[in-house]
Design a protein around this motif. Structure first.
Motif, PDB file in Angstrom:
ATOM      1  N   ASP A  43     -17.348  21.686 -25.674  1.00  0.00           N
ATOM      2  CA  ASP A  43     -17.778  20.930 -24.475  1.00  0.00           C
ATOM      3  C   ASP A  43     -19.452  20.682 -24.882  1.00  0.00           C
ATOM      4  N   PHE A  44     -19.609  20.675 -26.341  1.00  0.00           N
ATOM      5  CA  PHE A  44     -20.850  20.480 -26.740  1.00  0.00           C
ATOM      6  C   PHE A  44     -20.990  19.286 -27.308  1.00  0.00           C
ATOM      7  N   GLY A  45     -22.248  18.479 -26.974  1.00  0.00           N
ATOM      8  CA  GLY A  45     -22.457  17.047 -27.809  1.00  0.00           C
ATOM      9  C   GLY A  45     -21.565  15.855 -27.490  1.00  0.00           C
ATOM     10  N   LEU A  46     -21.995  14.636 -27.672  1.00  0.00           N
ATOM     11  CA  LEU A  46     -21.131  13.664 -27.636  1.00  0.00           C
ATOM     12  C   LEU A  46     -19.683  13.470 -28.296  1.00  0.00           C
ATOM     13  N   THR A  47     -19.725  14.013 -29.593  1.00  0.00           N
ATOM     14  CA  THR A  47     -18.536  13.762 -30.498  1.00  0.00           C
ATOM     15  C   THR A  47     -17.408  14.305 -29.878  1.00  0.00           C
ATOM     16  N   SER A  48     -17.285  15.602 -29.267  1.00  0.00           N
ATOM     17  CA  SER A  48     -16.085  15.894 -28.612  1.00  0.00           C
ATOM     18  C   SER A  48     -15.630  15.041 -27.702  1.00  0.00           C
ATOM     19  N   SER A  49     -16.485  14.633 -26.665  1.00  0.00           N
ATOM     20  CA  SER A  49     -15.854  13.940 -25.562  1.00  0.00           C
ATOM     21  C   SER A  49     -15.573  12.433 -25.920  1.00  0.00           C
ATOM     22  N   PHE A  50     -16.333  11.779 -26.698  1.00  0.00           N
ATOM     23  CA  PHE A  50     -16.176  10.551 -27.549  1.00  0.00           C
ATOM     24  C   PHE A  50     -14.513  10.539 -28.176  1.00  0.00           C
ATOM     25  N   PHE A  51     -14.420  11.563 -29.066  1.00  0.00           N
ATOM     26  CA  PHE A  51     -13.165  11.566 -29.841  1.00  0.00           C
ATOM     27  C   PHE A  51     -12.081  11.970 -28.947  1.00  0.00           C
ATOM     28  N   GLY A  52     -12.322  12.962 -28.203  1.00  0.00           N
ATOM     29  CA  GLY A  52     -11.217  13.319 -26.898  1.00  0.00           C
ATOM     30  C   GLY A  52     -10.647  12.026 -26.294  1.00  0.00           C
ATOM     31  N   ASN A  53     -11.636  11.439 -25.624  1.00  0.00           N
ATOM     32  CA  ASN A  53     -11.245  10.255 -24.901  1.00  0.00           C
ATOM     33  C   ASN A  53     -10.453   9.260 -25.867  1.00  0.00           C
ATOM     34  N   PHE A  54     -10.741   8.981 -27.094  1.00  0.00           N
ATOM     35  CA  PHE A  54     -10.174   8.225 -28.008  1.00  0.00           C
ATOM     36  C   PHE A  54      -8.890   8.654 -28.367  1.00  0.00           C
ATOM     37  N   ILE A  55      -8.512  10.074 -28.397  1.00  0.00           N
ATOM     38  CA  ILE A  55      -7.138  10.631 -28.605  1.00  0.00           C
ATOM     39  C   ILE A  55      -6.418  10.287 -27.476  1.00  0.00           C
ATOM     40  N   LEU A  56      -6.848  10.361 -26.373  1.00  0.00           N
ATOM     41  CA  LEU A  56      -5.904  10.283 -25.042  1.00  0.00           C
ATOM     42  C   LEU A  56      -5.573   8.708 -25.008  1.00  0.00           C
ATOM     43  N   GLN A  57      -5.935   7.667 -25.632  1.00  0.00           N
ATOM     44  CA  GLN A  57      -5.567   6.470 -25.617  1.00  0.00           C
ATOM     45  C   GLN A  57      -4.605   5.873 -26.885  1.00  0.00           C
ATOM     46  N   GLN A  58      -4.339   6.914 -27.757  1.00  0.00           N
ATOM     47  CA  GLN A  58      -3.301   6.786 -28.842  1.00  0.00           C
ATOM     48  C   GLN A  58      -2.097   6.718 -28.612  1.00  0.00           C
ATOM     49  N   PRO A  59      -1.137   6.129 -29.436  1.00  0.00           N
ATOM     50  CA  PRO A  59       0.268   6.227 -29.004  1.00  0.00           C
ATOM     51  C   PRO A  59       0.637   7.639 -29.718  1.00  0.00           C
TER      52      PRO A  59
END
Length: 218
Positions: A43-59
């Motif tokens: 839950d630290f920094g931008l990368t985790s949330s940015f990357f996590g949201n991206f993963i959720l949108q992938q097939p």
């Protein structure tokens, strides 16, 4: 270069506040995570949330790998989007123990195979359809089981080793933040190992631009 050094120092100071809280429980994207001692906080920094949201949108993919899995957050996301078989790998034994605890906290996302390995050194040979790799950007002082390898050295080892675990259709996603410097930028390293590196997503905050790269065999 001076700006990058200052940004890294500031990031380390912010990170220290999270390390002081460990162990603690947090929730991200409906996933309950224990962040144990000596485990990088998801839950630290931008990368985790940015990357996590991206993963959720992938097939989804049939087989997926979270390299450098930490608490297991991205591995759980891969299972959440529908990947059938998911493996998480980390060099930090504390992280691997933590992922096993988090599996018990999220039984609906089990099973996931979590493995202790220095990159692919102890990963059984398999071909993955999807790989995510949130690599450490800069040399570590020993936290999280890491050593003095900076981002560039780790990426070079990753690109060299991953070739035996992918096909021409495998999608590899790697986040990167420009404040750590061009020397650690996957787009400047991947092509030397026969990979194409393209920007899939980008965003900007107070420390600069952040990217998610799609990496595939060239």
């Amino acid at each position: 270069m001076k700006q990058s050094d200052m940004s890294i120092d500031a990031r380390k100071q912010e990170l220290a506040l999270y390390l002081d809280k460990q162990p603690y429980i947090t929730e991200l994207d409906g996933i309950t995570l224990k962040i144990a001692k000596n485990v990088f906080p998801s839950d630290f920094g931008l990368t985790s949330s940015f990357f996590g949201n991206f993963i959720l949108q992938q097939p989804p993919a049939e087989t997926a790998l979270d390299m450098g899995c930490g608490s297991g957050y991205f591995a759980f996301l891969l299972k959440k989007i529908g990947c059938e078989s998911v493996m998480g790998v980390d060099f930090n034994r504390d992280a691997v123990h933590c992922t096993l605890e988090n599996t018990h906290l999220n039984p609906e996302l089990a099973p996931i195979d979590f493995l202790h390995s220095d990159l692919f050194a102890d990963v059984p040979h398999a071909l993955f359809d999807l790989i995510v790799f949130n690599f450490n950007y800069y040399p570590s002082d020993g936290k999280f089981g890491l050593n003095e390898d900076g981002g560039r050295d780790i990426l070079k080892r990753f690109f060299h080793q991953v070739k035996d675990y992918i096909t021409e259709h495998t999608r590899i996603y790697i986040p990167y933040s420009e404040f750590v410097g061009e020397a650690h930028d996957p787009k400047n390293i991947g092509p030397d190992f026969g990979f194409s590196v393209t920007v899939e997503e980008s965003t900007v905050n107070h420390v600069g631009a952040h990217y998610i790269y799609k990496v595939m065999k060239a």
